[in-house]
Design a protein around this motif. Structure first.
Motif, PDB file in Angstrom:
ATOM      1  N   ASP A  58      41.413  39.279  38.986  1.00  6.65           N
ATOM      2  CA  ASP A  58      41.876  38.953  37.626  1.00  6.65           C
ATOM      3  C   ASP A  58      43.386  39.135  37.509  1.00  6.65           C
ATOM      4  OD1 ASP A  58      39.305  38.435  36.683  1.00  6.65           O
ATOM      5  OD2 ASP A  58      39.055  40.400  35.753  1.00  6.65           O
ATOM      6  N   LEU A  59      43.885  40.237  38.034  1.00  9.08           N
ATOM      7  CA  LEU A  59      45.310  40.540  37.914  1.00  9.08           C
ATOM      8  C   LEU A  59      46.147  39.520  38.665  1.00  9.08           C
ATOM      9  CD1 LEU A  59      48.045  42.161  38.890  1.00  9.08           C
ATOM     10  CD2 LEU A  59      47.204  42.553  36.580  1.00  9.08           C
ATOM     11  N   VAL A  60      45.727  39.183  39.881  1.00 14.22           N
ATOM     12  CA  VAL A  60      46.444  38.182  40.678  1.00 14.22           C
ATOM     13  C   VAL A  60      46.479  36.845  39.941  1.00 14.22           C
ATOM     14  CG1 VAL A  60      46.312  36.796  42.799  1.00 14.22           C
ATOM     15  CG2 VAL A  60      46.007  39.270  42.910  1.00 14.22           C
ATOM     16  N   MET A  61      45.349  36.441  39.406  1.00 12.59           N
ATOM     17  CA  MET A  61      45.267  35.150  38.723  1.00 12.59           C
ATOM     18  C   MET A  61      46.037  35.158  37.405  1.00 12.59           C
ATOM     19  SD  MET A  61      41.248  34.446  39.673  1.00 12.59           S
ATOM     20  CE  MET A  61      41.049  32.828  38.926  1.00 12.59           C
ATOM     21  N   LEU A  62      45.987  36.284  36.675  1.00 12.02           N
ATOM     22  CA  LEU A  62      46.701  36.354  35.402  1.00 12.02           C
ATOM     23  C   LEU A  62      48.215  36.304  35.607  1.00 12.02           C
ATOM     24  CD1 LEU A  62      46.520  36.568  32.346  1.00 12.02           C
ATOM     25  CD2 LEU A  62      46.456  39.062  32.579  1.00 12.02           C
ATOM     26  N   LYS A  63      48.715  36.958  36.638  1.00 13.15           N
ATOM     27  CA  LYS A  63      50.157  36.873  36.916  1.00 13.15           C
ATOM     28  C   LYS A  63      50.571  35.428  37.181  1.00 13.15           C
ATOM     29  CE  LYS A  63      52.461  39.950  39.333  1.00 13.15           C
ATOM     30  NZ  LYS A  63      52.873  40.905  40.382  1.00 13.15           N
ATOM     31  N   ALA A  79      44.551  30.289  26.668  1.00 13.01           N
ATOM     32  CA  ALA A  79      43.758  29.098  26.992  1.00 13.01           C
ATOM     33  C   ALA A  79      43.555  28.984  28.497  1.00 13.01           C
ATOM     34  CB  ALA A  79      44.446  27.844  26.446  1.00 13.01           C
ATOM     35  N   ALA A  80      44.601  29.263  29.259  1.00 14.38           N
ATOM     36  CA  ALA A  80      44.500  29.210  30.718  1.00 14.38           C
ATOM     37  C   ALA A  80      43.563  30.292  31.239  1.00 14.38           C
ATOM     38  CB  ALA A  80      45.883  29.353  31.337  1.00 14.38           C
ATOM     39  N   ALA A  81      43.667  31.493  30.669  1.00 12.15           N
ATOM     40  CA  ALA A  81      42.787  32.590  31.089  1.00 12.15           C
ATOM     41  C   ALA A  81      41.332  32.262  30.762  1.00 12.15           C
ATOM     42  CB  ALA A  81      43.213  33.887  30.400  1.00 12.15           C
ATOM     43  N   ARG A  82      41.092  31.694  29.612  1.00 13.75           N
ATOM     44  CA  ARG A  82      39.730  31.327  29.217  1.00 13.75           C
ATOM     45  C   ARG A  82      39.160  30.285  30.180  1.00 13.75           C
ATOM     46  NH1 ARG A  82      40.941  30.867  24.410  1.00 13.75           N
ATOM     47  NH2 ARG A  82      41.395  28.637  24.322  1.00 13.75           N
ATOM     48  N   ALA A  83      39.987  29.321  30.559  1.00 13.09           N
ATOM     49  CA  ALA A  83      39.532  28.279  31.475  1.00 13.09           C
ATOM     50  C   ALA A  83      39.200  28.847  32.851  1.00 13.09           C
ATOM     51  CB  ALA A  83      40.599  27.189  31.604  1.00 13.09           C
ATOM     52  N   GLN A  84      39.842  29.944  33.210  1.00 13.19           N
ATOM     53  CA  GLN A  84      39.622  30.552  34.524  1.00 13.19           C
ATOM     54  C   GLN A  84      38.634  31.719  34.491  1.00 13.19           C
ATOM     55  OE1 GLN A  84      43.260  31.399  36.650  1.00 13.19           O
ATOM     56  NE2 GLN A  84      44.161  29.418  36.184  1.00 13.19           N
ATOM     57  N   GLY A  85      38.073  32.004  33.334  1.00 13.34           N
ATOM     58  CA  GLY A  85      37.115  33.092  33.230  1.00 13.34           C
ATOM     59  C   GLY A  85      37.731  34.468  33.352  1.00 13.34           C
ATOM     60  N   ILE A  86      39.007  34.584  32.991  1.00 13.23           N
ATOM     61  CA  ILE A  86      39.719  35.860  33.079  1.00 13.23           C
ATOM     62  C   ILE A  86      39.690  36.527  31.707  1.00 13.23           C
ATOM     63  CG2 ILE A  86      41.941  36.960  33.533  1.00 13.23           C
ATOM     64  CD1 ILE A  86      42.538  34.640  35.414  1.00 13.23           C
ATOM     65  N   PRO A  87      39.223  37.769  31.621  1.00 11.98           N
ATOM     66  CA  PRO A  87      39.052  38.420  30.317  1.00 11.98           C
ATOM     67  C   PRO A  87      40.345  39.019  29.767  1.00 11.98           C
ATOM     68  CG  PRO A  87      38.287  39.889  32.039  1.00 11.98           C
ATOM     69  CD  PRO A  87      38.693  38.609  32.732  1.00 11.98           C
ATOM     70  N   ALA A  88      41.342  38.152  29.536  1.00  7.70           N
ATOM     71  CA  ALA A  88      42.592  38.613  28.931  1.00  7.70           C
ATOM     72  C   ALA A  88      42.342  38.967  27.476  1.00  7.70           C
ATOM     73  CB  ALA A  88      43.665  37.539  29.049  1.00  7.70           C
ATOM     74  N   GLU A 107      52.944  43.393  27.107  1.00 11.19           N
ATOM     75  CA  GLU A 107      51.806  43.850  27.898  1.00 11.19           C
ATOM     76  C   GLU A 107      50.576  43.040  27.533  1.00 11.19           C
ATOM     77  OE1 GLU A 107      50.582  48.180  28.581  1.00 11.19           O
ATOM     78  OE2 GLU A 107      49.030  47.458  27.203  1.00 11.19           O
ATOM     79  N   LEU A 108      49.842  42.630  28.569  1.00 13.34           N
ATOM     80  CA  LEU A 108      48.535  42.007  28.398  1.00 13.34           C
ATOM     81  C   LEU A 108      47.485  42.917  29.021  1.00 13.34           C
ATOM     82  CD1 LEU A 108      49.091  38.233  29.222  1.00 13.34           C
ATOM     83  CD2 LEU A 108      48.009  39.104  27.158  1.00 13.34           C
ATOM     84  N   THR A 109      46.421  43.158  28.296  1.00  9.13           N
ATOM     85  CA  THR A 109      45.343  43.979  28.849  1.00  9.13           C
ATOM     86  C   THR A 109      44.197  43.074  29.300  1.00  9.13           C
ATOM     87  OG1 THR A 109      44.266  44.296  26.703  1.00  9.13           O
ATOM     88  CG2 THR A 109      45.925  45.911  27.360  1.00  9.13           C
ATOM     89  N   LEU A 110      43.443  43.582  30.260  1.00  6.14           N
ATOM     90  CA  LEU A 110      42.285  42.888  30.791  1.00  6.14           C
ATOM     91  C   LEU A 110      41.033  43.712  30.509  1.00  6.14           C
ATOM     92  CD1 LEU A 110      43.944  41.848  34.138  1.00  6.14           C
ATOM     93  CD2 LEU A 110      42.799  40.226  32.617  1.00  6.14           C
ATOM     94  N   GLU A 130      46.322  46.886  33.819  1.00  4.72           N
ATOM     95  CA  GLU A 130      47.204  46.471  32.725  1.00  4.72           C
ATOM     96  C   GLU A 130      48.384  45.713  33.317  1.00  4.72           C
ATOM     97  OE1 GLU A 130      48.475  49.881  30.533  1.00  4.72           O
ATOM     98  OE2 GLU A 130      46.452  50.518  30.032  1.00  4.72           O
ATOM     99  N   LEU A 131      48.843  44.691  32.612  1.00  3.51           N
ATOM    100  CA  LEU A 131      49.944  43.848  33.094  1.00  3.51           C
ATOM    101  C   LEU A 131      51.118  43.932  32.125  1.00  3.51           C
ATOM    102  CD1 LEU A 131      50.842  41.707  35.213  1.00  3.51           C
ATOM    103  CD2 LEU A 131      49.987  39.973  33.635  1.00  3.51           C
ATOM    104  N   GLU A 132      52.184  44.606  32.550  1.00  2.77           N
ATOM    105  CA  GLU A 132      53.428  44.635  31.786  1.00  2.77           C
ATOM    106  C   GLU A 132      54.435  43.705  32.456  1.00  2.77           C
ATOM    107  OE1 GLU A 132      53.032  49.283  30.223  1.00  2.77           O
ATOM    108  OE2 GLU A 132      54.642  48.730  31.609  1.00  2.77           O
ATOM    109  N   PHE A 133      55.245  43.037  31.647  1.00  4.14           N
ATOM    110  CA  PHE A 133      56.211  42.082  32.201  1.00  4.14           C
ATOM    111  C   PHE A 133      57.279  41.785  31.159  1.00  4.14           C
ATOM    112  CE2 PHE A 133      52.743  39.883  30.165  1.00  4.14           C
ATOM    113  CZ  PHE A 133      53.339  38.872  29.437  1.00  4.14           C
ATOM    114  N   PHE A 134      58.350  41.152  31.605  1.00  7.49           N
ATOM    115  CA  PHE A 134      59.421  40.706  30.717  1.00  7.49           C
ATOM    116  C   PHE A 134      59.408  39.191  30.620  1.00  7.49           C
ATOM    117  CE2 PHE A 134      60.895  44.933  31.453  1.00  7.49           C
ATOM    118  CZ  PHE A 134      61.760  45.254  30.411  1.00  7.49           C
TER     119      PHE A 134
END
Length: 461
Positions: free
Chosen positions: A234-239, A197-206, A219-222, A146-150
């Motif tokens: 996935d987490l590295v790329m999503l950040k 859109a960026a996640a979809r282009a990279q095949g990341i299941p956001a 928060e964004l879930t994967l 899980e990715l939490e951020f401000f």
């Protein structure tokens, strides 16, 4: 060594170039001990050479502190003459970057010695080692982060403090805790649309986005991966996606564990299950709610090793400000069911999808090192059949269970340095590199005279 030791192929590069004639350059990104992406931007015509011969990078790139300064105690600087090693592309990570102009792509890299042997101070190799050790036992970890951020304004307030970003849709501001407010999310819809859109282009299941428990926190879930290494990628790329798209929309994505004193910090929870060679989830109980020995033993291993592993889960000075009672950050190595006040949670849900939610890590932690340490803790619990003790029910912050957790960053560094478990979890070289970097960063913070010093002492002592 002229053949990729990680399985990347020239065909992958050529297919990508053919599919994306518009892309002019590529970020080649190596993740260091702090989770920082370091590398170069190469031109389009250089990409095929990366896939046929790798790319020379200095060994010292893995021995840098958070500021990019050399940490000589890692043994990765002048002990080796700061020679070059060879970084190779990680299969499946060659992707376009959404919205860049001129168009660019990205590929994650892993570091190897010139003869193709994995460079053991590369954190990704630490995770691969634990995955391989489990595979030798017929066990295969699956999971998601899980990715939490401000999202913060680029400008400070009148007191010099950070402040939540205004809505990118219409400039509306809010200093409320808009937790789970769907209407509040609408104000950031243009930004999140670009993130998706960026996640979809990279095949990341956001997947789901949530307005979290602090002003400006999200928060964004994967989606779950059957390959935990891919989940960490996935987490590295999503950040990187969130940071880039936020910048394009005129706001700052903040991955500090505790950026605002008065509010909750940001975690990076790991959801983990384990499958056997037949694909069966070994954490599933035979009778719903009658917990299997394997999930109890896995929790037992995670609880037993948590204290000496906390430097991995909370690696920075700021990380330790997150651990506050009733803040949704765990204060002791407790476990429970459907309970967000504990460190190790069995979420509610279909028993066939039974998993452990590991909650101590802040979003500032390195996902490869977190995952490697978590897997090593699970393996220890299974091998030694460790009992996690009684389940914590109700308010875990009022639990009578004694906390063995280090009280602060310095204590966590000392515990990590002395830990034979952690040395085995991430490997001796990675352990030396990581603890040396953390010790250097601690000394940097300890000798810095801050604004708080002046506020407390300038006119009083």
């Amino acid at each position: 060594m002229t053949t990729s030791p990680i399985g990347s192929t020239l065909d992958e590069a050529r297919a990508f170039l053919a599919a994306h004639p518009e892309i002019e350059a590529f970020d080649i990104v190596l993740t260091d001990a702090n989770g920082i992406g370091r590398g170069k931007i190469i031109r389009r015509h250089e990409l095929e050479g990366i896939y046929t011969g790798g790319r020379h990078l200095p060994i010292s790139i893995l021995g840098l502190d958070i500021t990019g300064e050399d940490v000589h105690e890692t043994g990765l600087i002048w002990d080796s003459g700061d020679g070059d090693l060879r970084a190779w592309p990680i299969p499946g990570t060659l992707v376009p970057l959404h919205g860049t102009m001129p168009p660019r792509g990205q590929v994650l890299m892993a570091m190897y010695h010139l003869d193709g042997v994995p460079m053991s101070s590369d954190p990704r190799h630490a995770l691969q080692r634990q995955v391989d050790l489990l595979a030798a036992k017929g066990l295969y970890p699956a999971g998601a982060f899980e990715l939490e951020f401000f999202l913060l304004s680029n400008e400070r307030d009148g007191n010099g403090a950070v402040q939540p970003a205004r809505a990118v849709l219409d400039g509306r501001s809010s200093d409320k805790t808009e937790v789970y407010s769907v209407d509040h999310l609408h104000g950031m819809e243009p930004l999140f649309s670009d993130i998706y859109a960026a996640a979809r282009a990279q095949g990341i299941p956001a997947e789901t986005v949530i307005s979290e428990y602090a002003p400006g926190q999200y928060e964004l879930t994967l989606n779950y991966r059957t390959d935990l290494m891919r989940a960490a990628d996935d987490l590295v790329m999503l950040k990187r996606i969130v940071r880039l798209q936020a910048r394009r929309h005129g706001v700052t994505a903040c991955f500090m564990a505790k950026p605002i004193e008065a509010y909750a910090g940001s975690g990076m929870h790991v959801h983990l299950s384990m499958r056997d060679a037949e694909g069966t989830n070994i954490f599933t109980e035979e009778v719903e709610g009658d917990w299997s020995p394997t999930i109890r033993q896995a929790i037992g291993g995670l609880a037993a090793t948590m204290a000496e592993s906390m430097l991995v889960f909370a690696p920075h000075a700021n990380s330790w400000r997150r651990f506050v009672s009733q803040s949704y950050a765990p204060m002791a190595p407790t476990w429970g069911v459907n309970n967000r006040s504990v460190a190790l949670r069995i979420p509610a849900g279909d028993m066939k999808a039974r998993r452990i939610e590991h909650r101590p890590s802040g979003v500032d932690a390195n996902p490869y090192l977190v995952a490697a340490t978590v897997l090593a803790g699970v393996a220890k619990g299974l091998d030694e059949k460790l009992d996690p003790g009684p389940e914590t029910t109700g308010n875990g912050y009022q639990s009578d269970a004694p906390s063995t957790m280090p009280p602060d960053w310095r204590s966590a560094i000392e515990a990590a340095k002395a830990s034979s478990f952690l040395k085995g979890a991430v490997g001796e070289d990675m352990h030396r590199t990581f603890t040396a970097i953390k010790q250097a960063e601690y000394l940097r913070v300890a000798r810095t005279v801050s604004e708080l010093d002046y506020h407390l002492y300038l006119h009083e002592v």
